[in-house]
Design a protein around this motif. Sequence first.
Motif, PDB file in Angstrom:
ATOM      1  N   GLN A  48     -41.341 -12.698  19.506  1.00 52.55           N
ATOM      2  CA  GLN A  48     -40.066 -13.346  19.478  1.00 52.55           C
ATOM      3  C   GLN A  48     -38.947 -11.801  19.502  1.00 52.55           C
ATOM      4  O   GLN A  48     -38.055 -12.108  19.743  1.00 52.55           O
ATOM      5  CB  GLN A  48     -39.622 -14.246  18.292  1.00 52.55           C
ATOM      6  N   ARG A  49     -39.351 -11.010  18.529  1.00 48.97           N
ATOM      7  CA  ARG A  49     -38.453 -10.010  18.262  1.00 48.97           C
ATOM      8  C   ARG A  49     -38.393  -9.123  19.630  1.00 48.97           C
ATOM      9  O   ARG A  49     -37.236  -8.698  20.168  1.00 48.97           O
ATOM     10  CB  ARG A  49     -39.003  -9.043  17.170  1.00 48.97           C
ATOM     11  N   LEU A  50     -39.502  -8.984  20.352  1.00 53.71           N
ATOM     12  CA  LEU A  50     -39.472  -8.196  21.401  1.00 53.71           C
ATOM     13  C   LEU A  50     -38.859  -8.868  22.599  1.00 53.71           C
ATOM     14  O   LEU A  50     -37.968  -8.071  23.285  1.00 53.71           O
ATOM     15  CB  LEU A  50     -41.072  -7.804  21.919  1.00 53.71           C
ATOM     16  N   ALA A  51     -38.982 -10.029  22.687  1.00 55.00           N
ATOM     17  CA  ALA A  51     -38.204 -11.060  23.279  1.00 55.00           C
ATOM     18  C   ALA A  51     -36.684 -10.876  23.328  1.00 55.00           C
ATOM     19  O   ALA A  51     -35.641 -10.667  24.199  1.00 55.00           O
ATOM     20  CB  ALA A  51     -38.381 -12.300  23.521  1.00 55.00           C
ATOM     21  N   LYS A  52     -36.059 -10.729  21.905  1.00 56.05           N
ATOM     22  CA  LYS A  52     -34.838 -10.661  21.786  1.00 56.05           C
ATOM     23  C   LYS A  52     -34.373  -9.103  22.121  1.00 56.05           C
ATOM     24  O   LYS A  52     -33.249  -8.856  22.842  1.00 56.05           O
ATOM     25  CB  LYS A  52     -34.568 -10.779  20.267  1.00 56.05           C
ATOM     26  N   ILE A  53     -35.248  -8.217  22.076  1.00 50.57           N
ATOM     27  CA  ILE A  53     -34.914  -6.681  22.691  1.00 50.57           C
ATOM     28  C   ILE A  53     -34.595  -6.767  23.986  1.00 50.57           C
ATOM     29  O   ILE A  53     -33.587  -6.051  24.639  1.00 50.57           O
ATOM     30  CB  ILE A  53     -36.032  -5.657  21.861  1.00 50.57           C
ATOM     31  N   VAL A  54     -35.741  -7.412  24.816  1.00 48.19           N
ATOM     32  CA  VAL A  54     -35.606  -7.453  26.188  1.00 48.19           C
ATOM     33  C   VAL A  54     -34.185  -7.892  26.493  1.00 48.19           C
ATOM     34  O   VAL A  54     -33.553  -7.629  27.482  1.00 48.19           O
ATOM     35  CB  VAL A  54     -37.007  -7.901  26.590  1.00 48.19           C
ATOM     36  N   GLU A  55     -33.946  -9.287  26.091  1.00 53.68           N
ATOM     37  CA  GLU A  55     -32.787 -10.060  26.354  1.00 53.68           C
ATOM     38  C   GLU A  55     -31.582  -9.209  25.912  1.00 53.68           C
ATOM     39  O   GLU A  55     -30.421  -9.243  26.909  1.00 53.68           O
ATOM     40  CB  GLU A  55     -32.579 -11.384  25.574  1.00 53.68           C
ATOM     41  N   ASN A  56     -31.468  -8.446  25.106  1.00 50.23           N
ATOM     42  CA  ASN A  56     -30.461  -7.491  24.530  1.00 50.23           C
ATOM     43  C   ASN A  56     -30.199  -6.271  25.663  1.00 50.23           C
ATOM     44  O   ASN A  56     -29.116  -6.071  25.765  1.00 50.23           O
ATOM     45  CB  ASN A  56     -30.349  -7.134  23.429  1.00 50.23           C
ATOM     46  N   LEU A  57     -31.403  -5.799  26.023  1.00 48.77           N
ATOM     47  CA  LEU A  57     -31.254  -4.594  26.919  1.00 48.77           C
ATOM     48  C   LEU A  57     -30.776  -5.289  28.141  1.00 48.77           C
ATOM     49  O   LEU A  57     -29.854  -4.406  29.027  1.00 48.77           O
ATOM     50  CB  LEU A  57     -32.689  -4.068  27.001  1.00 48.77           C
ATOM     51  N   LEU A  58     -31.150  -6.493  28.604  1.00 51.72           N
ATOM     52  CA  LEU A  58     -30.728  -6.647  29.790  1.00 51.72           C
ATOM     53  C   LEU A  58     -29.321  -7.113  29.893  1.00 51.72           C
ATOM     54  O   LEU A  58     -28.542  -7.134  30.889  1.00 51.72           O
ATOM     55  CB  LEU A  58     -31.347  -8.142  30.221  1.00 51.72           C
TER      56      LEU A  58
END
Length: 478
Positions: free
Chosen positions: A294-304
């Motif tokens: 979930q944390r990694l998905a949040k990082i990816v979403e923020n980078l996008l």
Amino acid sequence: MITRSIRFRMALWYAVLLAAALVLFGAASYVGLERYLQKSLEESLVKQARSIGDVLIVNINQSGQDYVNNEITEHYSPEINGRFIRVTRADGKQVFVSGLPKDGTFDPAHVPPPQLPAAQPFSHEVEMSDGHELLLHGLPYRASDGSQFLIEVAAPYNQIESVLRGLLLTFALGLPLIVALAIGGGYLLMRRALHPVDEIRQKAAQITSRNLSERLPVVHTGDELERLAVDLNRMIERLEASFHQVNRFSADASHELRTPLTVLQGELESMARSSSNLPIEIRDTIGSALEETQRLAKIVENLLTISRLEAGEARKQLERLDFAELAHSTADQMRLLAEEKNIHLDCNGAEPVEVDADPTRLKQVVVNLLDNAIKYTPERGRVSISVVKQANRAVLEVADSGIGISADDLPHVFERFYRADKTRSRQMGGTGLGLSIVRSICLAHGGHITVNSTEGRGSLFRVELPLATSIRFQSGDS
């Protein structure tokens, strides 16, 4: 006038070199003129002595001494012309000696007697007892009857000195004026010549990662400045290509990672729901893996999100909205988070403050700043938010009485993945991208964000955005 500027230093060096050249020229002119006048005076004395000998002394035994005296007085007028003339026989008897000149520059009585006998013509300076100097020329002369004479003709240096003093005065008055004009004129010339540099500097200061498509002005003069501007534009073009490539990579990588992360998160959630029969160690491992996913998905979403903001997506969703109302409503929605930590949340400023912005992105700014303030403020602390008008700007301020930020960390808080307290930030679910997103949103809306903080005393984040213009933006306008 900036004394450290290139144009001033070039003008100063130009003036110094010009002044040095003028001083050298003046010194050379002074010495040259002095020698020329002295040589001319000496030649004049030689001609005068030769004329007296060839015209008057040659037949003195026939014409008589009185005739010679009268002719010298009448034709050469030594007293009127300020000259000294003395004719002496070889036995030392004087034939003629001039009187006191009318200008009183010297006294003939103080001229030393001649050194007899004299075999060769001579010229030398005679220093008088009253301080005056004479240039004296002596001509040994043989009359037609064979008798020897010494003809002496002299003139004071005061005429030469008067001309030289005038030259010195001219240089003394003219040199400062010429140097001043050289500094002023040189500065103006350098300013005009370096004006393209100012234009390049001003334009370069305006180019950021948001407008790398802009180029520096090129003045087609064929000189070094044109080549410099062309090369700098080529460098900016390469930077733009590299920057776009990095952004595309971040966006593409984030986009490609979303699907497998979503699948992985779903599978882990499914395993967590059906893990009642599994050992507790495996259930804990699945829960930890799900949390990290979930944390990694949040990082990816923020980078996008950052990639889309830097690509100018926010400018396509602008609409007129009340920034103060948006901030207050968002604060009300987050008040529960503050109450859980017994933090007092204040909302200040009731006056409408209209801006042209993407409401979703602007709300994200308020959420991120309030979330950080609440996270890093201890229990029974205070957080305040306000939106006001200042000049032609809308100003959002979020202040807290939290742990603050150290002076070493303060310059880096808006950098991607930077966390002042890495361990604590990770425990609180931080990714180090929240403030980077806030800054990207502010820049995309033509604004900026600053922070003032003292460690142990809290922080103040300040967002400034342009007020709404008279022209309304419609959704989808560019």
